[in-house]
Design a protein around this motif. Structure first.
Motif, PDB file in Angstrom:
ATOM      1  N   GLY A 149      19.225 -12.109   8.615  1.00  0.00           N
ATOM      2  CA  GLY A 149      18.168 -12.523   9.532  1.00  0.00           C
ATOM      3  C   GLY A 149      18.067 -11.647  10.768  1.00  0.00           C
ATOM      4  O   GLY A 149      17.210 -11.873  11.619  1.00  0.00           O
ATOM      5  N   ALA A 150      18.921 -10.621  10.884  1.00  0.00           N
ATOM      6  CA  ALA A 150      18.893  -9.725  12.042  1.00  0.00           C
ATOM      7  C   ALA A 150      17.631  -8.874  12.017  1.00  0.00           C
ATOM      8  O   ALA A 150      17.131  -8.486  10.958  1.00  0.00           O
ATOM      9  N   LYS A 151      17.102  -8.593  13.193  1.00  0.00           N
ATOM     10  CA  LYS A 151      15.945  -7.705  13.323  1.00  0.00           C
ATOM     11  C   LYS A 151      16.457  -6.261  13.327  1.00  0.00           C
ATOM     12  O   LYS A 151      17.390  -5.926  14.063  1.00  0.00           O
ATOM     13  N   ILE A 152      15.861  -5.413  12.489  1.00  0.00           N
ATOM     14  CA  ILE A 152      16.272  -4.011  12.384  1.00  0.00           C
ATOM     15  C   ILE A 152      15.042  -3.124  12.330  1.00  0.00           C
ATOM     16  O   ILE A 152      13.916  -3.609  12.110  1.00  0.00           O
ATOM     17  N   PRO A 209      13.791   3.190   8.700  1.00  0.00           N
ATOM     18  CA  PRO A 209      13.144   4.508   8.733  1.00  0.00           C
ATOM     19  C   PRO A 209      12.305   4.746   7.472  1.00  0.00           C
ATOM     20  O   PRO A 209      12.794   4.616   6.358  1.00  0.00           O
ATOM     21  N   LEU A 210      11.034   5.059   7.683  1.00  0.00           N
ATOM     22  CA  LEU A 210      10.176   5.451   6.565  1.00  0.00           C
ATOM     23  C   LEU A 210      10.158   6.963   6.421  1.00  0.00           C
ATOM     24  O   LEU A 210      10.073   7.492   5.317  1.00  0.00           O
ATOM     25  N   THR A 211      10.198   7.647   7.540  1.00  0.00           N
ATOM     26  CA  THR A 211      10.342   9.110   7.581  1.00  0.00           C
ATOM     27  C   THR A 211      11.347   9.415   8.684  1.00  0.00           C
ATOM     28  O   THR A 211      11.899   8.501   9.294  1.00  0.00           O
ATOM     29  N   ALA A 212      11.538  10.683   8.976  1.00  0.00           N
ATOM     30  CA  ALA A 212      12.486  11.058  10.021  1.00  0.00           C
ATOM     31  C   ALA A 212      12.046  10.582  11.397  1.00  0.00           C
ATOM     32  O   ALA A 212      12.876  10.369  12.283  1.00  0.00           O
ATOM     33  N   SER A 213      10.754  10.368  11.586  1.00  0.00           N
ATOM     34  CA  SER A 213      10.277   9.972  12.914  1.00  0.00           C
ATOM     35  C   SER A 213       9.468   8.676  12.909  1.00  0.00           C
ATOM     36  O   SER A 213       8.926   8.297  13.938  1.00  0.00           O
ATOM     37  N   LEU A 214       9.372   7.983  11.784  1.00  0.00           N
ATOM     38  CA  LEU A 214       8.592   6.753  11.702  1.00  0.00           C
ATOM     39  C   LEU A 214       9.476   5.600  11.258  1.00  0.00           C
ATOM     40  O   LEU A 214      10.048   5.621  10.165  1.00  0.00           O
ATOM     41  N   VAL A 216       9.789   1.207  11.080  1.00  0.00           N
ATOM     42  CA  VAL A 216       9.043  -0.047  11.110  1.00  0.00           C
ATOM     43  C   VAL A 216      10.027  -1.198  11.328  1.00  0.00           C
ATOM     44  O   VAL A 216      11.145  -1.170  10.831  1.00  0.00           O
ATOM     45  N   PRO A 217       9.587  -2.212  12.080  1.00  0.00           N
ATOM     46  CA  PRO A 217      10.470  -3.359  12.295  1.00  0.00           C
ATOM     47  C   PRO A 217      10.582  -4.200  11.021  1.00  0.00           C
ATOM     48  O   PRO A 217       9.631  -4.301  10.244  1.00  0.00           O
TER      49      PRO A 217
END
Length: 154
Positions: free
Chosen positions: A67-70, A73-78, A80-81
């Protein structure tokens, strides 16, 4: 072909019998091979670093509560929560867009095995690159000596 013969114990004698043009060709070829091996070594270093980062991320992920918010990484600089629903199973990128679901322990083991394989390959490439560099240096030295000899005789 010539570089493999010159890498053996009697290589200096073989290189000594070559013409200036042949020595130039051997030197250029071995320099090119050394550069390619250096590029391969850099790629292995990069891949190994990425796997070590992945191992560290898996360790960090295993310590997080459900349940932790993390941030994912989708790319090296993108990034998403996201919310962590299951920290016991992970997706492992095995290359060319394929992912395999593994347990956390299997994911860590996969990364460690890949790191060990890369380190083994790295050590082998370092040895080969060192031999090629020695051949290139030897060919260069003999070439310089022959050019100096030709200059002094004319």
């Amino acid at each position: 072909m010539a570089s493999s013969k010159s890498g053996s114990g009697g290589g200096g004698i073989f290189l000594q019998s070559m013409s200036v043009e042949q020595l130039k060709a051997v030197k250029e070829q071995t320099d090119l091979e050394v550069n390619l091996l250096q590029d391969s070594l850099n790629n292995i270093r990069t891949a190994s670093t990425r796997l070590e980062i992945a191992t560290s991320a898996l360790q960090d992920l295993s310590l997080r509560p459900q349940g932790a918010k993390i941030l994912v990484p989708l790319t090296a600089s993108l990034y998403v929560p996201a919310t962590l629903h299951d920290s016991n199973n992970v997706l492992v990128d095995v290359g060319t867009g394929y992912f395999i679901e593994k347990t956390m322990a299997e994911g860590k083991d996969y990364c460690e095995r890949k790191i060990n394989l890369l380190k083994s390959n790295f050590d082998q490439l370092v040895e080969v690159a060192s031999k090629k560099k020695h051949v290139a240096d030897e060919a260069g030295a003999i070439l310089q000596a022959k050019l100096k000899q030709l200059a002094s005789s004319s």
